[in-house]
Design a protein around this motif. Structure first.
Motif, PDB file in Angstrom:
ATOM      1  N   ARG A 206       0.831  -1.207   0.000  1.00 51.87           N
ATOM      2  CA  ARG A 206       0.000   0.000   0.000  1.00 51.87           C
ATOM      3  C   ARG A 206       0.864   1.256   0.000  1.00 51.87           C
ATOM      4  NH1 ARG A 206      -3.777  -3.168   2.965  1.00 51.87           N
ATOM      5  NH2 ARG A 206      -2.632  -2.825   4.899  1.00 51.87           N
ATOM      6  N   ALA A 207       1.936   1.223   0.794  1.00 49.90           N
ATOM      7  CA  ALA A 207       2.834   2.378   0.840  1.00 49.90           C
ATOM      8  C   ALA A 207       3.463   2.610  -0.527  1.00 49.90           C
ATOM      9  CB  ALA A 207       3.914   2.164   1.895  1.00 49.90           C
ATOM     10  N   SER A 208       3.889   1.533  -1.170  1.00 45.89           N
ATOM     11  CA  SER A 208       4.497   1.640  -2.496  1.00 45.89           C
ATOM     12  C   SER A 208       3.522   2.231  -3.500  1.00 45.89           C
ATOM     13  CB  SER A 208       4.963   0.266  -2.974  1.00 45.89           C
ATOM     14  OG  SER A 208       5.469   0.334  -4.283  1.00 45.89           O
ATOM     15  N   GLU A 209       2.302   1.724  -3.495  1.00 40.53           N
ATOM     16  CA  GLU A 209       1.297   2.219  -4.443  1.00 40.53           C
ATOM     17  C   GLU A 209       1.011   3.699  -4.216  1.00 40.53           C
ATOM     18  OE1 GLU A 209      -3.352   1.336  -5.799  1.00 40.53           O
ATOM     19  OE2 GLU A 209      -2.404   0.168  -4.192  1.00 40.53           O
ATOM     20  N   HIS A 210       0.862   4.070  -2.957  1.00 35.83           N
ATOM     21  CA  HIS A 210       0.542   5.459  -2.629  1.00 35.83           C
ATOM     22  C   HIS A 210       1.677   6.399  -3.025  1.00 35.83           C
ATOM     23  CE1 HIS A 210      -0.875   8.947  -0.430  1.00 35.83           C
ATOM     24  NE2 HIS A 210       0.264   8.981   0.224  1.00 35.83           N
ATOM     25  N   ILE A 211       2.900   6.031  -2.655  1.00 36.30           N
ATOM     26  CA  ILE A 211       4.037   6.909  -2.907  1.00 36.30           C
ATOM     27  C   ILE A 211       4.334   7.022  -4.398  1.00 36.30           C
ATOM     28  CG2 ILE A 211       6.539   7.115  -2.612  1.00 36.30           C
ATOM     29  CD1 ILE A 211       6.202   6.201   0.249  1.00 36.30           C
ATOM     30  N   THR A 212       4.302   5.905  -5.127  1.00 35.16           N
ATOM     31  CA  THR A 212       4.588   5.976  -6.560  1.00 35.16           C
ATOM     32  C   THR A 212       3.519   6.782  -7.289  1.00 35.16           C
ATOM     33  OG1 THR A 212       3.516   3.801  -6.869  1.00 35.16           O
ATOM     34  CG2 THR A 212       5.903   3.830  -6.651  1.00 35.16           C
ATOM     35  N   ARG A 213       2.271   6.682  -6.825  1.00 32.63           N
ATOM     36  CA  ARG A 213       1.195   7.470  -7.443  1.00 32.63           C
ATOM     37  C   ARG A 213       1.429   8.962  -7.221  1.00 32.63           C
ATOM     38  NH1 ARG A 213      -2.776   4.782  -5.513  1.00 32.63           N
ATOM     39  NH2 ARG A 213      -3.237   6.126  -3.727  1.00 32.63           N
ATOM     40  N   ARG A 214       1.864   9.317  -6.028  1.00 29.11           N
ATOM     41  CA  ARG A 214       2.118  10.724  -5.736  1.00 29.11           C
ATOM     42  C   ARG A 214       3.340  11.227  -6.501  1.00 29.11           C
ATOM     43  NH1 ARG A 214      -1.038  13.355  -2.795  1.00 29.11           N
ATOM     44  NH2 ARG A 214       0.450  15.099  -2.929  1.00 29.11           N
ATOM     45  N   LEU A 215       4.346  10.379  -6.669  1.00 26.25           N
ATOM     46  CA  LEU A 215       5.524  10.781  -7.431  1.00 26.25           C
ATOM     47  C   LEU A 215       5.152  11.063  -8.884  1.00 26.25           C
ATOM     48  CD1 LEU A 215       8.304   8.362  -6.118  1.00 26.25           C
ATOM     49  CD2 LEU A 215       8.039  10.798  -5.629  1.00 26.25           C
ATOM     50  N   GLU A 216       4.315  10.221  -9.440  1.00 28.79           N
ATOM     51  CA  GLU A 216       3.880  10.430 -10.815  1.00 28.79           C
ATOM     52  C   GLU A 216       3.071  11.722 -10.944  1.00 28.79           C
ATOM     53  OE1 GLU A 216       1.818   6.916 -11.953  1.00 28.79           O
ATOM     54  OE2 GLU A 216       3.639   5.738 -12.232  1.00 28.79           O
ATOM     55  N   ALA A 217       2.258  11.995  -9.931  1.00 23.72           N
ATOM     56  CA  ALA A 217       1.456  13.220  -9.960  1.00 23.72           C
ATOM     57  C   ALA A 217       2.342  14.456  -9.822  1.00 23.72           C
ATOM     58  CB  ALA A 217       0.419  13.196  -8.840  1.00 23.72           C
ATOM     59  N   ALA A 218       3.405  14.321  -9.025  1.00 26.46           N
ATOM     60  CA  ALA A 218       4.267  15.481  -8.773  1.00 26.46           C
ATOM     61  C   ALA A 218       5.267  15.731  -9.887  1.00 26.46           C
ATOM     62  CB  ALA A 218       5.013  15.294  -7.441  1.00 26.46           C
ATOM     63  N   PHE A 219       5.813  14.632 -10.458  1.00 25.49           N
ATOM     64  CA  PHE A 219       6.887  14.789 -11.425  1.00 25.49           C
ATOM     65  C   PHE A 219       6.511  14.355 -12.837  1.00 25.49           C
ATOM     66  CE2 PHE A 219       8.995  14.230  -7.296  1.00 25.49           C
ATOM     67  CZ  PHE A 219       9.755  15.393  -7.254  1.00 25.49           C
ATOM     68  N   GLY A 220       5.293  13.846 -13.021  1.00 27.51           N
ATOM     69  CA  GLY A 220       4.835  13.521 -14.358  1.00 27.51           C
ATOM     70  C   GLY A 220       5.536  12.328 -14.964  1.00 27.51           C
ATOM     71  N   ALA A 221       5.682  12.358 -16.286  1.00 26.70           N
ATOM     72  CA  ALA A 221       6.241  11.218 -17.019  1.00 26.70           C
ATOM     73  C   ALA A 221       7.671  10.904 -16.588  1.00 26.70           C
ATOM     74  CB  ALA A 221       6.210  11.507 -18.516  1.00 26.70           C
ATOM     75  N   GLU A 222       8.407  11.916 -16.172  1.00 24.84           N
ATOM     76  CA  GLU A 222       9.803  11.702 -15.755  1.00 24.84           C
ATOM     77  C   GLU A 222       9.892  10.731 -14.590  1.00 24.84           C
ATOM     78  OE1 GLU A 222      13.624  14.279 -14.074  1.00 24.84           O
ATOM     79  OE2 GLU A 222      11.788  15.277 -14.695  1.00 24.84           O
ATOM     80  N   ALA A 223       8.895  10.795 -13.674  1.00 21.78           N
ATOM     81  CA  ALA A 223       8.920   9.935 -12.494  1.00 21.78           C
ATOM     82  C   ALA A 223       8.597   8.489 -12.846  1.00 21.78           C
ATOM     83  CB  ALA A 223       7.913  10.431 -11.449  1.00 21.78           C
ATOM     84  N   ARG A 224       7.956   8.252 -13.965  1.00 22.00           N
ATOM     85  CA  ARG A 224       7.613   6.877 -14.319  1.00 22.00           C
ATOM     86  C   ARG A 224       8.784   6.118 -14.914  1.00 22.00           C
ATOM     87  NH1 ARG A 224       2.788   9.543 -15.777  1.00 22.00           N
ATOM     88  NH2 ARG A 224       3.454   9.833 -17.944  1.00 22.00           N
TER      89      ARG A 224
END
Length: 226
Positions: A206-224
């Protein structure tokens, strides 16, 4: 021995102090991904010589937290959702193992760990939240009776602290995290190894899903990207 020995006053290791200062700044976002770092500037800001800065930067580079910058110096490594998810896969396995072993020993974790975490979650100090979370998981590692788990998890936590720093700036899951921690602690104290392992693995997922989702929202395609 006739004469008493003088007491030793050992100063904290300066390299580690510089390392922890830089790690904290990277974790809380003060030093953002891509930020350029030079020995001279860091040494001036921290009021130390260049030698401990050089050693600290080498350690951060070995940890994968900084990279060589074009030209001169180093820069903070990119923060990616893919890299964070990979770290959490390993962390989930280690934490589940630790929780199961601790449950086999019926270890009772200090209730103050939960109190400290809930107090931090109600505040705005992101560093305090990260430290409280790390303290809980470190206690589980210690309760496992296997010192290799904590040693193995050390490097991963450097990256996890950084991802948490980006995520905890704004989140609605702070209380839920500590509800999960308390449930895990109860399973460990009850000696239910299978449940403790499952809860810890789900907690990491759950922590992984939440944090990676927020990273994608904050940094966009670069974070993926990895």
């Amino acid at each position: 021995m006739n004469a008493p020995l003088l007491k030793l006053h050992v100063a904290p290791d300066l390299v580690d102090q510089v390392y922890q200062a830089l790690l904290g700044a990277i974790a809380d976002g003060t030093l953002a991904p891509g930020a350029r770092l030079t020995q001279e500037e860091i040494a001036q800001q921290l009021a130390v010589s260049r030698q401990p800065v050089l050693q600290a930067l080498r350690q951060l580079k070995q940890d994968g937290l900084v990279l060589d910058a074009p030209g001169r110096g180093v820069q903070v490594a990119p923060l990616t959702a893919a890299g964070t998810a990979a770290v959490y896969q390993v962390r989930g396995a280690l934490d589940a193992l630790a929780a199961g072993l601790a449950a086999q020993r019926r270890e009772a974790l200090d209730a103050k760990l939960i109190e400290r975490g809930r107090k931090a979650a109600r505040g705005r100090n992101v560093q305090a939240m990260i430290e409280a979370d790390a303290a809980f998981h470190s206690a589980v590692y210690a309760a496992s009776g296997n010192p290799l788990i904590a040693r193995s998890a050390h490097l991963h936590w450097a990256h996890i602290r950084r991802a948490m720093g980006a995520s905890l700036q704004a989140t609605t899951l702070r209380d839920a995290v500590w509800d999960e921690h308390e449930t895990i602690a109860r399973a460990i104290a009850a000696g239910d190894a299978a449940r403790a392992e499952r809860l810890m693995r789900e907690h990491a997922a759950r922590a992984s899903e939440h944090i990676t989702r927020r990273l994608e929202a904050a940094f966009g395609a670069e974070a993926r990207n990895a």
